[in-house]
Design a protein around this motif. Structure first.
Motif, short mmCIF file in Angstrom:
data_model
loop_
_atom_site.label_atom_id
_atom_site.label_comp_id
_atom_site.label_asym_id
_atom_site.label_seq_id
_atom_site.Cartn_x
_atom_site.Cartn_y
_atom_site.Cartn_z
N ALA A 34 -21.58 -66.73 -41.34
CA ALA A 34 -20.94 -65.82 -40.37
C ALA A 34 -21.47 -64.40 -40.55
O ALA A 34 -21.75 -63.70 -39.57
CB ALA A 34 -19.42 -65.85 -40.54
N MET A 35 -21.63 -63.97 -41.80
CA MET A 35 -22.17 -62.63 -42.09
C MET A 35 -23.61 -62.51 -41.61
O MET A 35 -23.99 -61.50 -41.02
CB MET A 35 -22.10 -62.33 -43.59
N LYS A 36 -24.40 -63.54 -41.85
CA LYS A 36 -25.81 -63.53 -41.41
C LYS A 36 -25.89 -63.40 -39.90
O LYS A 36 -26.64 -62.58 -39.36
CB LYS A 36 -26.50 -64.82 -41.88
N ASP A 37 -25.09 -64.21 -39.18
CA ASP A 37 -25.07 -64.14 -37.72
C ASP A 37 -24.61 -62.77 -37.23
O ASP A 37 -25.19 -62.21 -36.31
CB ASP A 37 -24.13 -65.22 -37.14
N LEU A 38 -23.56 -62.24 -37.86
CA LEU A 38 -23.03 -60.93 -37.45
C LEU A 38 -24.07 -59.83 -37.64
O LEU A 38 -24.22 -58.97 -36.78
CB LEU A 38 -21.78 -60.59 -38.27
N LYS A 39 -24.78 -59.87 -38.76
CA LYS A 39 -25.79 -58.84 -39.02
C LYS A 39 -26.93 -58.90 -38.00
O LYS A 39 -27.56 -57.89 -37.72
CB LYS A 39 -26.31 -58.95 -40.45
N ASN A 40 -27.18 -60.08 -37.43
CA ASN A 40 -28.21 -60.23 -36.40
C ASN A 40 -27.79 -59.67 -35.05
O ASN A 40 -28.63 -59.43 -34.19
CB ASN A 40 -28.57 -61.71 -36.21
N THR A 41 -26.49 -59.49 -34.82
CA THR A 41 -26.00 -59.10 -33.49
C THR A 41 -26.38 -57.69 -33.10
O THR A 41 -26.70 -57.44 -31.95
CB THR A 41 -24.45 -59.20 -33.41
N GLY A 42 -26.28 -56.77 -34.04
CA GLY A 42 -26.50 -55.36 -33.71
C GLY A 42 -25.20 -54.65 -33.37
O GLY A 42 -25.13 -53.42 -33.36
N TRP A 43 -24.12 -55.42 -33.10
CA TRP A 43 -22.81 -54.79 -32.80
C TRP A 43 -21.79 -55.01 -33.92
O TRP A 43 -20.60 -54.76 -33.74
CB TRP A 43 -22.25 -55.23 -31.46
N TYR A 44 -22.26 -55.41 -35.08
CA TYR A 44 -21.41 -55.49 -36.28
C TYR A 44 -21.60 -54.19 -37.06
O TYR A 44 -22.71 -53.85 -37.46
CB TYR A 44 -21.78 -56.70 -37.12
N TRP A 45 -20.52 -53.45 -37.28
CA TRP A 45 -20.58 -52.12 -37.86
C TRP A 45 -20.21 -52.07 -39.33
O TRP A 45 -20.16 -50.99 -39.93
CB TRP A 45 -19.70 -51.16 -37.06
N GLY A 46 -19.91 -53.20 -39.95
CA GLY A 46 -19.59 -53.20 -41.37
C GLY A 46 -18.29 -52.51 -41.69
O GLY A 46 -17.28 -52.72 -41.03
N SER A 47 -18.29 -51.64 -42.70
CA SER A 47 -17.05 -51.05 -43.21
C SER A 47 -16.63 -49.79 -42.46
O SER A 47 -16.31 -48.78 -43.05
CB SER A 47 -17.19 -50.75 -44.70
N LEU A 48 -16.59 -49.88 -41.17
CA LEU A 48 -16.12 -48.80 -40.32
C LEU A 48 -14.59 -48.76 -40.37
O LEU A 48 -13.95 -49.82 -40.39
CB LEU A 48 -16.58 -49.11 -38.89
N THR A 49 -13.98 -47.59 -40.38
CA THR A 49 -12.52 -47.51 -40.37
C THR A 49 -12.00 -47.60 -38.94
O THR A 49 -12.76 -47.43 -37.98
CB THR A 49 -12.03 -46.18 -40.98
#
Length: 200
Positions: A34-49
């Motif tokens: 799931a993390m690998k797929d999310l990182k490929n999207t470009g719209w996953y922002w990680g630890s954003l508040t």
């Protein structure tokens, strides 16, 4: 009445431990994918508040969204989206190997479950695009939410950076066909297309 020898009790304990470790391995594998797929999207922002997400979405149109890490310990991810009432956050729940939106207890059993976060988002994006097309053509006025609640639409992702032309082309191709292996392309290109098989 039956008696268990110490050996049979030990065997049962070993089997239970094996099953628990397989579940942990399975969860780690699924979350890792799931993390690998999310990182490929470009719209996953990680630890954003939540406040940072609100700032990003503040002037965006309704349906604009991003995915970020959840600030609540019981959840892994959150979708931050712009609604007609302003930015809102919707947590994504992970349970028994599946991802689904967190919701009111009464609605929870009716919500669809997905193998990945991107698959979940893709489903709701397609649903939102269908809904907004129907509403704009006047075909369905019944889609308006009841009791003054706000309808959540996911139509346009906010990218962390401008996506590459290759990635945008991959999304367009995946949107046009699910038969990537049938396309007259080199294997290396087919592998690139199937590495991210979503159309959002």
């Amino acid at each position: 009445m039956t008696c268990h020898s110490p050996e049979s009790t030990e065997t049962i304990e070993n089997e239970r431990t094996d099953t628990e470790s397989r579940v942990v391995d399975s969860d780690e594998t699924r979350i890792g994918q799931a993390m690998k797929d999310l990182k490929n999207t470009g719209w996953y922002w990680g630890s954003l508040t939540a406040n940072e997400a609100k700032e990003i979405l503040q002037d965006a149109s309704e349906g604009t969204f991003l995915v970020r890490d959840s600030s609540q310990r019981d959840y892994l991810f959150t979708i931050s989206a712009m609604t007609s009432a302003g930015p809102t956050n919707l947590r994504i729940e992970y349970k028994e190997g599946k991802f689904k939106l967190d919701s009111v207890v009464l609605i929870k059993p009716k919500l669809k479950q997905f193998d990945s976060v991107v698959h979940l988002v893709e489903h709701y994006v397609q649903l939102s695009r269908t809904t907004s097309k129907g509403a704009s053509s006047g075909a369905s006025k019944s889609l308006a939410p009841p009791n003054g609640t706000v309808q959540l639409l996911l139509t346009k992702p906010v990218y962390t950076a401008t996506p590459s032309l290759q990635h945008l082309s991959r999304i367009a191709i995946n949107n046009a066909t699910r038969q990537v292996q049938e396309l007259p392309l080199p294997n290396r290109l087919k592998n690139y297309l199937t590495d991210y098989s979503y159309n959002v």
